[in-house]
Design an enzyme around this catalytic site. Structure first.
Site, mmCIF file in Angstrom:
data_model
loop_
_atom_site.group_PDB
_atom_site.id
_atom_site.type_symbol
_atom_site.label_atom_id
_atom_site.label_comp_id
_atom_site.label_asym_id
_atom_site.label_seq_id
_atom_site.Cartn_x
_atom_site.Cartn_y
_atom_site.Cartn_z
ATOM 1 C CB CYS A 13 -0.955 -0.002 1.190
ATOM 2 S SG CYS A 13 -2.024 -1.465 1.262
ATOM 3 C CG HIS A 52 -3.231 3.286 1.906
ATOM 4 N ND1 HIS A 52 -3.808 2.890 0.716
ATOM 5 C CD2 HIS A 52 -3.289 2.204 2.733
ATOM 6 C CE1 HIS A 52 -4.191 1.632 0.817
ATOM 7 N NE2 HIS A 52 -3.885 1.201 2.029
ATOM 8 C CG ASN A 87 -6.633 -1.081 1.402
ATOM 9 O OD1 ASN A 87 -5.927 -0.761 0.454
ATOM 10 N ND2 ASN A 87 -6.127 -1.408 2.586
#
EC number: 2.3.1.180
Length: 328
Positions: free
Chosen positions: A122, A255, A285
């Site tokens: 990520c 993020h 996500n």
């Protein structure tokens, strides 16, 4: 003459198959897995996610995002002299040929430009931007296509309600170019392999056989605790490098993993949520794709304006984390 790197184009792409919490809840219930829209939203802020169809790869999503970034930058494909693609879900098992090379072919680039994948989960996009920034400042490359692309739906366990509700597929891209005007003001990257087991894909391959799980594993509480701590520190490190205060940040784009982590990030920087671009509710996500996707949304809807300062920060498996402070 000082050379800077500057973002001059953004693009993003979500596969058309949008799955709401209600739809996912019904699907999971048919397999005996209990969850609810309220449970998902309260813990993550996620309302929906997008899944790529069978046969659609990370490179396919990346190409669509890249085309949009190039169009905004008013550049052709052969103006690109370097592709850096961040992904944890490469097209090919083992990671080669690299997904960046596949994207080069699918875009029709004919100039033999360099192409390489970056794997920092990520944090991948932040890592990729930092690498591109240094190549441009060194004078070796002029136009760098930086992409984050993921098909995480392929590696999540739909029998684990604590993780399967969180992740989705998508891609985001930026075109970075050499400029006499300041663009990227600071980057800072970190990693600590001692935390590698709290967010990982633990399976290993031996002679064509997967040993261990082929699905993502996450220790949610441990990730939350570490993420909140390191994101605060790395953001302040980037500000210190740039000689700036948090009050000079116009927008923060963390993020897009969990709204609670994002809220904590804003609070520790002394910024209100009105200074944050939030898209996690719409796509979940998407790992390395989430930051460039949110950046593209903010640019295209007019919130992020030329000359504004944007703090982008990511945290991911490895454990990795980093920040980029850029003037648009």
């Amino acid at each position: 003459m000082t050379i800077y790197s500057k973002i001059i184009g953004t693009g993003s792409y979500l596969p058309p198959n949008r799955v709401t919490n209600q739809e996912l809840t019904a699907q999971l219930a048919s397999n005996g897995i209990e969850t609810s829209d309220e449970w998902i939203v309260s813990r993550s802020g996620i309302s929906a996610r997008h899944y790529a169809d069978a046969g659609v790869q990370s490179s396919d999503l990346a190409v669509e995002a890249a085309k949009r970034a190039l169009e905004m930058a008013k550049l052709g494909v052969d103006d690109v002299d370097l592709i850096i693609l961040a992904t944890s879900t490469p097209d090919f098992f083992g990671g080669f040929p690299s997904t960046a090379c596949v994207v080069q072919r699918k875009l029709g680039i004919t100039n033999d430009c360099a192409a390489v994948d970056v794997q920092a989960v990520c944090s991948g996009f932040v890592y990729a931007v930092s690498i591109a920034d240094n190549f441009i400042k060194a004078g070796t490359h002029k136009n760098v296509l930086v992409i984050g692309a993921e098909v995480f739906s392929r590696i999540i366990d739909f029998e684990d309600r604590t993780t399967c509700v969180l992740f989705g597929d998508g891609a985001g891209a930026v075109l970075m170019t050499a400029s006499q005007e300041p663009g990227v003001l600071a980057t800072k990257l970190h990693a600590n392999g001692n935390y590698g087991d709290i967010l990982c894909l633990p399976g290993k391959v031996s002679k064509g056989v997967v040993e261990g799980s082929a699905f993502l594993y996450m220790d949610g509480p441990a990730v939350f605790k570490l993420a909140v701590s390191v994101l605060d520190k790395v953001a302040h490190e980037a500000l210190e490098i740039a000689g700036m205060q948090s009050s000079e940040v116009d927008w923060i784009i963390p993020h897009q993993a969990n709204i609670r982590i994002m809220q904590s990030t804003a609070k520790k920087l002394g910024l209100g949520m009105d200074k944050m671009i939030v898209t996690v509710d719409q796509h979940g996500n998407t790992s390395a794709a989430s930051i460039p996707m949110a950046l593209d949304v903010g640019v295209r809807d007019g919130r992020i304006k030329p000359g504004q300062n944007v703090m982008m920060e990511g945290v991911g498996g490895g454990f990795t984390w980093g920040a980029v402070l850029a003037r648009m």
